[in-house]
Scaffold this motif. Structure first.
Motif, mmCIF file in Angstrom:
data_model
loop_
_atom_site.group_PDB
_atom_site.id
_atom_site.type_symbol
_atom_site.label_atom_id
_atom_site.label_comp_id
_atom_site.label_asym_id
_atom_site.label_seq_id
_atom_site.Cartn_x
_atom_site.Cartn_y
_atom_site.Cartn_z
ATOM 1 N N SER A 1 4.267 5.742 -5.222
ATOM 2 C CA SER A 1 4.444 5.789 -6.666
ATOM 3 C C SER A 1 3.364 6.620 -7.363
ATOM 4 N N LYS A 2 2.282 6.898 -6.685
ATOM 5 C CA LYS A 2 1.203 7.685 -7.276
ATOM 6 C C LYS A 2 1.613 9.153 -7.337
ATOM 7 N N PRO A 3 1.643 9.765 -8.519
ATOM 8 C CA PRO A 3 2.071 11.167 -8.641
ATOM 9 C C PRO A 3 1.039 12.127 -8.065
ATOM 10 N N ASP A 4 1.511 13.310 -7.673
ATOM 11 C CA ASP A 4 0.610 14.336 -7.128
ATOM 12 C C ASP A 4 -0.301 14.912 -8.205
ATOM 13 N N PRO B 1 -1.562 14.708 -12.608
ATOM 14 C CA PRO B 1 -1.536 13.939 -13.850
ATOM 15 C C PRO B 1 -0.406 14.441 -14.745
ATOM 16 N N SER C 1 0.827 -1.209 0.000
ATOM 17 C CA SER C 1 0.000 0.000 0.000
ATOM 18 C C SER C 1 0.858 1.254 0.000
ATOM 19 N N THR D 1 3.973 1.490 -1.027
ATOM 20 C CA THR D 1 4.660 1.592 -2.325
ATOM 21 C C THR D 1 3.739 2.175 -3.377
ATOM 22 N N LYS D 2 2.491 1.690 -3.359
ATOM 23 C CA LYS D 2 1.496 2.172 -4.318
ATOM 24 C C LYS D 2 1.240 3.655 -4.110
ATOM 25 N N SER D 3 1.158 4.071 -2.802
ATOM 26 C CA SER D 3 0.908 5.471 -2.471
ATOM 27 C C SER D 3 2.082 6.337 -2.884
#
Length: 359
Positions: A45-48, A50, A39, A41-43
């Motif tokens: 890797s998610k960009p601020d 688009p 979770s 890692t996923k968070s």
């Protein structure tokens, strides 16, 4: 014997039931840790925001002058829905000030005259930018207590907040600038130009230069009257060697005024400085010297040929005044000529040039 056997059976059962618990707990812990790591890692890797390739798809970059590597703001325009996005310089913040000249170009009696001005900076708050007016109207040259109290009591003012839609190709924040200038029109021009129909507007001008951007929008203002609002945004650069000159209230000048709360006499609290050109003698030892950098005015090619010499005379007449303070030929005049192409590479709305325009 039977009771003793029962006790042994219960004890053995307890051991059997208790034995898997550490293994189960360990497996549960590993599973939870793995899930949490996944979770996180996923968070992470998610960009601020688009990607700009997605947000700016269908937009056209605006450049209005030749030989300019980077414009003040990188302007992107999409004609199909009249959208304008702007990428601000990377790291934009309170240290970089901007000047905004406000003009109602059409839709009222005094259209074409500058209607106001603002001195501003941008400050980032998480995923938004705030357009802020610094306090320059109150200062203090008094004791340390007076100097410390002014920034605490007279703080800067937030004009508007605008979301960052993406980070641009050059690393700067990208904003929906038509939402800022059309949606917030009343914040700049006052309640009389409040946009009554936010979706009814069109781009009238969209230019980007090295030191300024020029944006104009036609919108339905109060009462439904169509008005064109022109925003001229330019960079405030430093002027090394410039020495401010105090104004004398007995003589008419355009001035910049502030209150100095470090003064105790009422007549000294209001401090006025003359708005003037930065002219220096090329040779300070001479009583009369040409300037290091003269003021050059370009007369726009739209000026009727039969009137150009009179316009030139009117401009050069000011050299008499500069001569009285030891400056000769402080002002020069150049003509733009559409037939020969002379100075036609210069846009009158580029703040690097001083233009006299014929209306």
């Amino acid at each position: 014997m039977h009771r003793f056997a029962s006790l042994i059976f219960v004890s053995l059962l307890s051991v059997i039931l208790a034995a898997p618990v550490p293994a189960l707990a360990q497996a549960t812990t590993k599973s939870a840790t793995k899930s949490a790591t996944k979770s996180a890692t996923k968070s992470a890797s998610k960009p601020d925001f688009p990607p700009h390739t997605t947000v700016l798809k269908g937009f056209e970059k605006v450049v209005s002058a030749n030989g300019v590597g980077r414009t003040l703001f990188t302007i992107y325009r999409r004609n199909k829905d009249q959208q304008v996005f702007a990428e601000l310089p990377a790291g934009v913040g309170p240290s970089q000030k901007f000047y905004i000249a406000l003009t109602v170009s059409s839709g009222e009696r005094f259209a074409g005259l500058q209607a106001g001005e603002m001195y501003v900076y941008f400050r980032r708050f998480n995923k938004s930018l705030a357009l802020i007016e610094p306090n320059i109207g109150v200062r203090s040259t008094g004791d340390r207590h007076s100097k410390a109290s002014v920034p605490r009591l007279f703080t800067d003012r937030v004009v508007m907040e605008i979301p960052i839609v993406t980070m641009g190709p050059s690393g700067g924040p990208v904003i929906d600038i038509d939402a800022l200038l059309v949606g917030g029109a009343s914040r700049f021009f006052g309640p009389s130009v409040r946009s009554t129909s936010p979706r009814i507007f069109s781009i009238k001008k969209c230019k980007a230069f090295r030191d300024n951007v020029e944006l104009a929008f036609e919108l339905a203002a109060s009462g439904g009257r169509l008005k064109t609002l022109h925003y001229s945004i330019s960079k405030m650069a430093s002027s090394p060697g410039y020495v401010p000159r105090k104004a004398d209230e007995r003589v008419g000048f355009f001035t910049t005024t502030y209150r100095d709360l470090g003064k105790y006499r009422d007549e000294e609290v209001q401090v006025r400085f003359i708005n003037r050109w930065h002219l220096e003698k090329d040779d300070p030892s001479l009583s009369i010297s040409p300037p290091k950098e003269p003021i050059t005015f370009y007369i726009e090619h739209t000026t009727p040929v039969r009137y150009r010499r009179f316009v030139e005379r009117g401009v050069l007449y000011w050299n008499r005044a500069f001569l009285n303070i030891g400056l000769s030929n402080a002002i020069r005049v150049e003509f733009q000529n559409a037939r020969t192409g002379r100075h036609m590479d210069k846009d009158p709305e580029d703040v690097r040039w001083n233009f006299i325009r014929w209306l």
